[in-house]
Design a protein around this motif. Structure first.
Motif, PDB file in Angstrom:
ATOM      1  N   CYS A   1       0.924  -1.016   0.075  1.00  0.00           N
ATOM      2  CA  CYS A   1      -0.145   0.129   0.043  1.00  0.00           C
ATOM      3  C   CYS A   1       0.939   1.093   0.091  1.00  0.00           C
ATOM      4  O   CYS A   1       1.986   1.258   0.509  1.00  0.00           O
ATOM      5  CB  CYS A   1      -0.984   0.089   1.164  1.00  0.00           C
ATOM      6  SG  CYS A   1      -1.787   1.450   1.479  1.00  0.00           S
TER       7      CYS A   1
ATOM      8  N   CYS B   1       0.907   3.453   2.022  1.00  0.00           N
ATOM      9  CA  CYS B   1       1.480   3.632   3.416  1.00  0.00           C
ATOM     10  C   CYS B   1       2.509   2.993   3.991  1.00  0.00           C
ATOM     11  O   CYS B   1       3.128   3.082   4.774  1.00  0.00           O
ATOM     12  CB  CYS B   1       0.104   3.707   4.360  1.00  0.00           C
ATOM     13  SG  CYS B   1      -0.305   1.782   4.864  1.00  0.00           S
TER      14      CYS B   1
ATOM     15  N   ALA C   1       2.361  -0.691   4.118  1.00  0.00           N
ATOM     16  CA  ALA C   1       1.908  -1.930   4.621  1.00  0.00           C
ATOM     17  C   ALA C   1       1.884  -2.905   3.588  1.00  0.00           C
ATOM     18  O   ALA C   1       1.479  -2.552   2.420  1.00  0.00           O
ATOM     19  CB  ALA C   1       0.544  -1.763   5.329  1.00  0.00           C
TER      20      ALA C   1
ATOM     21  N   CYS D   1      -5.021  -2.677   1.434  1.00  0.00           N
ATOM     22  CA  CYS D   1      -3.977  -2.364   2.363  1.00  0.00           C
ATOM     23  C   CYS D   1      -4.073  -3.236   3.630  1.00  0.00           C
ATOM     24  O   CYS D   1      -5.156  -3.685   4.112  1.00  0.00           O
ATOM     25  CB  CYS D   1      -4.236  -1.095   3.160  1.00  0.00           C
ATOM     26  SG  CYS D   1      -2.824  -0.610   4.515  1.00  0.00           S
TER      27      CYS D   1
ATOM     28  N   GLN E   1      -6.386   4.372   1.274  1.00  0.00           N
ATOM     29  CA  GLN E   1      -5.538   3.322   1.386  1.00  0.00           C
ATOM     30  C   GLN E   1      -5.565   2.231   0.099  1.00  0.00           C
ATOM     31  O   GLN E   1      -6.767   2.628  -0.303  1.00  0.00           O
ATOM     32  CB  GLN E   1      -5.940   2.692   2.763  1.00  0.00           C
ATOM     33  CG  GLN E   1      -5.932   3.191   4.183  1.00  0.00           C
ATOM     34  CD  GLN E   1      -4.249   3.491   4.273  1.00  0.00           C
ATOM     35  OE1 GLN E   1      -3.335   2.382   4.072  1.00  0.00           O
ATOM     36  NE2 GLN E   1      -4.128   4.790   4.970  1.00  0.00           N
TER      37      GLN E   1
HETATM   38 ZN   LIG Z   1      -2.315   1.320   3.703  1.00  0.00          ZN
END
Ligand SMILES: [Zn+2]
Length: 70
Positions: free
Chosen positions: A13, A15, A17, A37, A45
């Motif tokens: 993802c 982010c 993750a 995610c 996400q």
């Molecule tokens: Zn994420």
């Protein structure tokens, strides 16, 4: 876990993750596979239906094919 991911599925993802692949159990989309995610489920996400990703792949392949025909 990553063995389930196809080559066109991002492994992470935005982010950071790792991506997880899941099967939907909702009434609207029973048995439909999607990836998202692995940590946060929410706005901004990663989330995508696996069959949508496949369609996009087919479309991009057919565009490339048309290019070659010209
Ligand atoms: Zn994420």
């Amino acid at each position: 876990m990553n063995t389930e991911l196809g080559p066109d599925i991002p492994r992470r993802c935005p982010c950071g993750a790792p991506t997880v692949v899941l099967t939907s159990k909702t009434k609207e989309n029973p048995g439909r596979r999607f990836y998202r995610c692995g940590v946060v489920f929410g706005e901004n996400q990663l989330f995508k239906w696996a069959d949508d990703a496949m369609l996009e792949e087919i479309e991009s392949l057919s565009v490339k094919h048309e290019d070659r025909m010209i």
